[in-house]
Design a protein around this motif. Structure first.
Motif, PDB file in Angstrom:
ATOM      1  N   MET A   1     -15.566   1.618  -3.626  1.00 55.58           N
ATOM      2  CA  MET A   1     -14.553   1.024  -2.778  1.00 55.58           C
ATOM      3  C   MET A   1     -14.028  -0.240  -3.433  1.00 55.58           C
ATOM      4  SD  MET A   1     -14.856   0.275   1.208  1.00 55.58           S
ATOM      5  CE  MET A   1     -13.834  -0.920   1.978  1.00 55.58           C
ATOM      6  N   THR A   2     -12.717  -0.416  -3.426  1.00 56.19           N
ATOM      7  CA  THR A   2     -12.089  -1.546  -4.108  1.00 56.19           C
ATOM      8  C   THR A   2     -11.906  -2.754  -3.208  1.00 56.19           C
ATOM      9  OG1 THR A   2      -9.867  -0.819  -3.546  1.00 56.19           O
ATOM     10  CG2 THR A   2     -10.801   0.013  -5.618  1.00 56.19           C
ATOM     11  N   GLY A   3     -11.993  -2.580  -1.895  1.00 58.17           N
ATOM     12  CA  GLY A   3     -11.765  -3.686  -0.987  1.00 58.17           C
ATOM     13  C   GLY A   3     -10.296  -3.951  -0.720  1.00 58.17           C
ATOM     14  N   ARG A   4      -9.423  -3.174  -1.322  1.00 58.90           N
ATOM     15  CA  ARG A   4      -7.986  -3.337  -1.103  1.00 58.90           C
ATOM     16  C   ARG A   4      -7.595  -2.733   0.235  1.00 58.90           C
ATOM     17  NH1 ARG A   4      -5.845  -1.408  -7.012  1.00 58.90           N
ATOM     18  NH2 ARG A   4      -6.769  -3.131  -8.152  1.00 58.90           N
ATOM     19  N   PRO A   5      -6.643  -3.387   0.926  1.00 67.46           N
ATOM     20  CA  PRO A   5      -6.201  -2.813   2.195  1.00 67.46           C
ATOM     21  C   PRO A   5      -5.433  -1.518   1.972  1.00 67.46           C
ATOM     22  CG  PRO A   5      -4.905  -4.752   1.628  1.00 67.46           C
ATOM     23  CD  PRO A   5      -5.982  -4.640   0.602  1.00 67.46           C
ATOM     24  N   THR A   6      -5.561  -0.630   2.929  1.00 69.23           N
ATOM     25  CA  THR A   6      -4.816   0.626   2.867  1.00 69.23           C
ATOM     26  C   THR A   6      -3.366   0.368   3.259  1.00 69.23           C
ATOM     27  OG1 THR A   6      -5.229   1.196   5.172  1.00 69.23           O
ATOM     28  CG2 THR A   6      -6.878   1.920   3.539  1.00 69.23           C
ATOM     29  N   ARG A   7      -2.514   1.336   3.009  1.00 71.24           N
ATOM     30  CA  ARG A   7      -1.112   1.249   3.419  1.00 71.24           C
ATOM     31  C   ARG A   7      -1.025   1.063   4.939  1.00 71.24           C
ATOM     32  NH1 ARG A   7       4.374   1.048   1.547  1.00 71.24           N
ATOM     33  NH2 ARG A   7       5.557   1.719   3.335  1.00 71.24           N
ATOM     34  N   GLU A   8      -1.896   1.746   5.663  1.00 73.45           N
ATOM     35  CA  GLU A   8      -1.920   1.630   7.117  1.00 73.45           C
ATOM     36  C   GLU A   8      -2.322   0.222   7.548  1.00 73.45           C
ATOM     37  OE1 GLU A   8      -3.477   4.184   5.439  1.00 73.45           O
ATOM     38  OE2 GLU A   8      -1.904   5.651   5.862  1.00 73.45           O
ATOM     39  N   ASP A   9      -3.300  -0.385   6.857  1.00 77.00           N
ATOM     40  CA  ASP A   9      -3.706  -1.764   7.157  1.00 77.00           C
ATOM     41  C   ASP A   9      -2.543  -2.729   6.940  1.00 77.00           C
ATOM     42  OD1 ASP A   9      -6.333  -0.938   7.674  1.00 77.00           O
ATOM     43  OD2 ASP A   9      -6.995  -1.402   5.634  1.00 77.00           O
ATOM     44  N   LEU A  10      -1.846  -2.560   5.820  1.00 80.83           N
ATOM     45  CA  LEU A  10      -0.710  -3.418   5.506  1.00 80.83           C
ATOM     46  C   LEU A  10       0.392  -3.260   6.538  1.00 80.83           C
ATOM     47  CD1 LEU A  10      -0.516  -2.835   1.663  1.00 80.83           C
ATOM     48  CD2 LEU A  10      -1.310  -4.908   2.818  1.00 80.83           C
ATOM     49  N   GLN A  11       0.672  -2.002   6.928  1.00 79.20           N
ATOM     50  CA  GLN A  11       1.715  -1.760   7.915  1.00 79.20           C
ATOM     51  C   GLN A  11       1.352  -2.399   9.249  1.00 79.20           C
ATOM     52  OE1 GLN A  11       4.749  -0.013   7.069  1.00 79.20           O
ATOM     53  NE2 GLN A  11       5.229  -1.283   8.856  1.00 79.20           N
ATOM     54  N   HIS A  12       0.089  -2.312   9.634  1.00 76.04           N
ATOM     55  CA  HIS A  12      -0.360  -2.944  10.877  1.00 76.04           C
ATOM     56  C   HIS A  12      -0.176  -4.462  10.810  1.00 76.04           C
ATOM     57  CE1 HIS A  12      -2.611  -3.623  14.529  1.00 76.04           C
ATOM     58  NE2 HIS A  12      -3.340  -4.505  13.878  1.00 76.04           N
ATOM     59  N   GLN A  13      -0.538  -5.067   9.685  1.00 79.45           N
ATOM     60  CA  GLN A  13      -0.386  -6.511   9.507  1.00 79.45           C
ATOM     61  C   GLN A  13       1.086  -6.928   9.630  1.00 79.45           C
ATOM     62  OE1 GLN A  13      -1.607  -7.991   5.645  1.00 79.45           O
ATOM     63  NE2 GLN A  13      -1.728 -10.093   6.376  1.00 79.45           N
ATOM     64  N   VAL A  14       1.961  -6.199   8.969  1.00 78.06           N
ATOM     65  CA  VAL A  14       3.400  -6.480   9.001  1.00 78.06           C
ATOM     66  C   VAL A  14       3.956  -6.266  10.410  1.00 78.06           C
ATOM     67  CG1 VAL A  14       5.626  -5.559   8.202  1.00 78.06           C
ATOM     68  CG2 VAL A  14       3.819  -6.070   6.555  1.00 78.06           C
ATOM     69  N   GLY A  41       4.326  -1.289  -1.968  1.00 84.56           N
ATOM     70  CA  GLY A  41       3.226  -0.469  -1.471  1.00 84.56           C
ATOM     71  C   GLY A  41       1.855  -1.109  -1.536  1.00 84.56           C
ATOM     72  N   HIS A  42       1.770  -2.409  -1.914  1.00 86.08           N
ATOM     73  CA  HIS A  42       0.442  -2.994  -2.095  1.00 86.08           C
ATOM     74  C   HIS A  42       0.230  -4.371  -1.479  1.00 86.08           C
ATOM     75  CE1 HIS A  42       2.061  -5.698  -5.142  1.00 86.08           C
ATOM     76  NE2 HIS A  42       2.624  -4.645  -5.713  1.00 86.08           N
ATOM     77  N   SER A  43       1.278  -5.023  -0.969  1.00 84.12           N
ATOM     78  CA  SER A  43       1.126  -6.379  -0.458  1.00 84.12           C
ATOM     79  C   SER A  43       2.009  -6.613   0.757  1.00 84.12           C
ATOM     80  CB  SER A  43       1.515  -7.406  -1.530  1.00 84.12           C
ATOM     81  OG  SER A  43       0.706  -7.269  -2.676  1.00 84.12           O
ATOM     82  N   ALA A  44       1.432  -7.241   1.800  1.00 90.22           N
ATOM     83  CA  ALA A  44       2.211  -7.658   2.965  1.00 90.22           C
ATOM     84  C   ALA A  44       2.757  -9.050   2.653  1.00 90.22           C
ATOM     85  CB  ALA A  44       1.328  -7.693   4.209  1.00 90.22           C
ATOM     86  N   VAL A  45       4.090  -9.194   2.668  1.00 86.47           N
ATOM     87  CA  VAL A  45       4.719 -10.444   2.238  1.00 86.47           C
ATOM     88  C   VAL A  45       5.764 -10.919   3.243  1.00 86.47           C
ATOM     89  CG1 VAL A  45       4.360  -9.919  -0.213  1.00 86.47           C
ATOM     90  CG2 VAL A  45       6.518  -9.270   0.896  1.00 86.47           C
ATOM     91  N   ILE A  46       6.194 -12.177   3.041  1.00 81.82           N
ATOM     92  CA  ILE A  46       7.231 -12.789   3.864  1.00 81.82           C
ATOM     93  C   ILE A  46       8.101 -13.674   2.978  1.00 81.82           C
ATOM     94  CG2 ILE A  46       5.813 -14.775   4.542  1.00 81.82           C
ATOM     95  CD1 ILE A  46       8.059 -12.967   7.013  1.00 81.82           C
ATOM     96  N   TRP A  47       9.384 -13.749   3.321  1.00 74.24           N
ATOM     97  CA  TRP A  47      10.324 -14.624   2.620  1.00 74.24           C
ATOM     98  C   TRP A  47      10.543 -15.859   3.473  1.00 74.24           C
ATOM     99  CZ3 TRP A  47      10.141  -9.475   2.325  1.00 74.24           C
ATOM    100  CH2 TRP A  47      10.191  -8.902   1.059  1.00 74.24           C
ATOM    101  N   LEU A  48      10.602 -17.025   2.830  1.00 68.43           N
ATOM    102  CA  LEU A  48      10.631 -18.295   3.543  1.00 68.43           C
ATOM    103  C   LEU A  48      11.784 -19.176   3.084  1.00 68.43           C
ATOM    104  CD1 LEU A  48       6.826 -18.819   3.082  1.00 68.43           C
ATOM    105  CD2 LEU A  48       7.951 -18.131   5.209  1.00 68.43           C
ATOM    106  N   GLU A  49      12.296 -20.001   4.005  1.00 70.64           N
ATOM    107  CA  GLU A  49      13.378 -20.923   3.677  1.00 70.64           C
ATOM    108  C   GLU A  49      12.904 -21.947   2.645  1.00 70.64           C
ATOM    109  OE1 GLU A  49      14.927 -22.759   7.206  1.00 70.64           O
ATOM    110  OE2 GLU A  49      15.600 -20.844   8.020  1.00 70.64           O
ATOM    111  N   GLY A  50      13.742 -22.188   1.638  1.00 68.72           N
ATOM    112  CA  GLY A  50      13.450 -23.190   0.630  1.00 68.72           C
ATOM    113  C   GLY A  50      12.354 -22.815  -0.345  1.00 68.72           C
TER     114      GLY A  50
END
Length: 79
Positions: free
Chosen positions: A1-14, A50-59
């Motif tokens: 196990m790699t400890g990386r979140p699954t696509r489903e985990d990332l989608q839930h977070q987002v 497909g591998h990271s939950a991200v956000i874009w921020l002002e400035g």
């Protein structure tokens, strides 16, 4: 196990972040150098490549991992 979140985990977070916080939400970002910056979201959270939950921020150039962002409650005063 790699400890990386699954696509489903990332989608839930987002999905959870987007349901709770609108575009323009005040947040504190923990930057790569360890400093904190108060800013606002400028887009909805998304899954990047497909591998990271991200956000874009002002400035802020580029995007940051959603894990590096803490929403500021409306009754909190930014430092």
């Amino acid at each position: 196990m790699t400890g990386r979140p699954t696509r489903e985990d990332l989608q839930h977070q987002v999905d959870t972040f987007n349901a709770r916080y609108p575009i323009g939400q005040r947040v504190t970002l923990r930057k790569d150098d360890g400093t904190d910056v108060d800013t606002r979201t400028r887009a909805r959270a998304a899954i990047l490549s497909g591998h990271s939950a991200v956000i874009w921020l002002e400035g802020v150039r580029g995007c940051y991992l959603l894990d590096r962002v803490t929403p500021i409650k409306s009754d909190e005063v930014a430092a």
